[in-house]
Design an enzyme around this catalytic site. Structure first.
Site, PDB file in Angstrom:
ATOM      1  N   SER A 253      23.182 -16.625 -83.473  1.00  0.00           N
ATOM      2  CA  SER A 253      22.308 -17.448 -84.315  1.00  0.00           C
ATOM      3  C   SER A 253      23.180 -18.325 -85.212  1.00  0.00           C
ATOM      4  O   SER A 253      23.953 -19.130 -84.716  1.00  0.00           O
ATOM      5  CB  SER A 253      21.348 -16.562 -85.121  1.00  0.00           C
ATOM      6  OG  SER A 253      20.454 -17.332 -85.884  1.00  0.00           O
TER       7      SER A 253
ATOM      8  N   MET B 195      22.433 -14.441 -88.829  1.00  0.00           N
ATOM      9  CA  MET B 195      21.735 -13.669 -89.857  1.00  0.00           C
ATOM     10  C   MET B 195      20.599 -12.875 -89.227  1.00  0.00           C
ATOM     11  O   MET B 195      20.117 -13.203 -88.147  1.00  0.00           O
ATOM     12  CB  MET B 195      21.208 -14.602 -90.961  1.00  0.00           C
ATOM     13  CG  MET B 195      20.151 -15.585 -90.541  1.00  0.00           C
ATOM     14  SD  MET B 195      19.578 -16.590 -91.939  1.00  0.00           S
ATOM     15  CE  MET B 195      21.072 -17.467 -92.371  1.00  0.00           C
TER      16      MET B 195
END
Length: 346
Positions: free
Chosen positions: A168, A288
């Site tokens: 991500s 995250m």
């Protein structure tokens, strides 16, 4: 402690609007603003903000140029605010290459259906970047540098037939780093899962393909898996593995609109766990949250090999930390080590 924010945008109206939103959050405070990239570089040195929100198109010096200068002079987490168009995607990817941490749409309506949720997501992201990230100095990654001091770690003894990589925040640069180390004759197919909007993934796949020796393409419905090809999950869709060993193919599915992530790493790993878990190497990189952890646990229970990126080389040590804390990582590695060990797989 309040997070100090510098806003950079050539629109006075947008600067005022963004200032109102950020200052309404008790965790955050706008300490200064800049109308162009040159002013932004000066303000970073003068005010030492914790996070910079950065526009792309500005006079005198654009957002990409400003990010490069900031990363050279005083590395600071930068959140790009960009249009979610094809041109905006290419420019945003350039900014990430230059050292920006993350990006969000400049149209907050694209973040959430209601204004309150969109504002909350923006403020949450700014706060997270200030407290959990470490900025990258400007680097142009084409091939990972040789690191003779890196210890040689034996390659996997299990028979690997498929590689799945999920990431991500910080992922675009991390994937560039890892995939650019692989030879054109890499013997296995690779599924790439990067949290990214639909307008960005075609440009990202094209960019990776131009930088790497292996072929990289955006996955399409019913794509058969072939060795030496990496398939990037389309943004806004779920990517599922179908078929059976020796005849694997991909299914692109919109999935529920309520899904937190599209693509979702957990969703893809769930589909892989039903077909060839023990023959799959799963790698969780920077990002995250904890997407990928639940799926990796299921894969691990069925004999999969799991690697996680280490904290030192992660832009955001969230997703790989979740895997490490779950106790399922067979190896915890730097980006350079991941690339080297992938190259050694046979």
């Amino acid at each position: 402690m309040t997070v100090k924010v510098l806003i950079v945008d050539d629109s006075a109206f947008f600067r005022r609007r963004l200032t109102e939103i950020i200052n309404a959050d008790p965790r955050l405070e706008v300490i200064a603003s800049a109308a162009d990239g040159l002013e932004a570089v000066e303000q970073v040195s003068r005010y030492r903000p914790d996070v910079v929100t950065m526009d792309l198109e500005m006079p005198l010096l654009d957002g990409i140029g400003a990010v490069k200068k900031i990363m050279r002079r005083r590395p600071t987490p930068v959140l790009m605010l960009s249009t979610w168009t094809t041109d905006g995607a290419k420019a945003t990817l350039d900014a990430l290459d230059a050292g920006a941490m993350d990006f969000l749409p400049k149209r907050f309506e694209d973040l959430a259906q209601d204004k309150a949720s969109a504002r909350q997501k923006l403020c949450d992201r700014i706060n997270f970047l200030a407290t959990h990230s470490k900025p990258n100095k400007h680097t142009s990654i084409v091939k990972a540098p040789e690191q003779p001091a890196t210890p040689v770690i034996p390659a996997e003894k299990k028979k690997i037939e498929l590689v799945v990589i999920g990431t991500s925040t910080g992922g675009p640069v991390a994937l560039q780093n890892v995939l650019s180390q692989l030879p054109a004759n890499f013997p296995f197919p690779i599924i790439l899962l990067q949290h990214m909007p639909a307008t960005f993934t075609p440009s990202f796949a094209e960019r990776l393909n131009s930088q790497c020796d292996i072929q990289i393409k955006e996955a399409q419905q019913n794509d058969p898996l072939r060795p030496g090809v990496a398939y990037l999950a389309p943004g806004g869709q779920q990517l599922l593995l179908k078929g059976r060993r020796g005849q694997l193919y991909l299914q692109v599915d919109p999935g529920p609109e309520t899904a937190t992530y599209r693509p979702c790493i957990d969703v893809t790993l769930e589909s892989v766990s039903q077909i060839c878990p023990a023959q799959t190497l799963t790698i969780i990189l920077t990002g995250m949250g904890a997407d990928g952890c639940e799926g990796a646990i299921k894969m691990h229970q069925k004999g999969a090999t799991i690697w996680a990126q280490d904290q030192q080389s992660s832009t955001i040590y969230g997703m790989p930390m979740a895997v490490a804390k779950a106790g399922i990582a067979d190896k915890i590695l730097s980006l350079t080590e991941i690339g080297k060990l992938l190259t050694a797989l046979k």
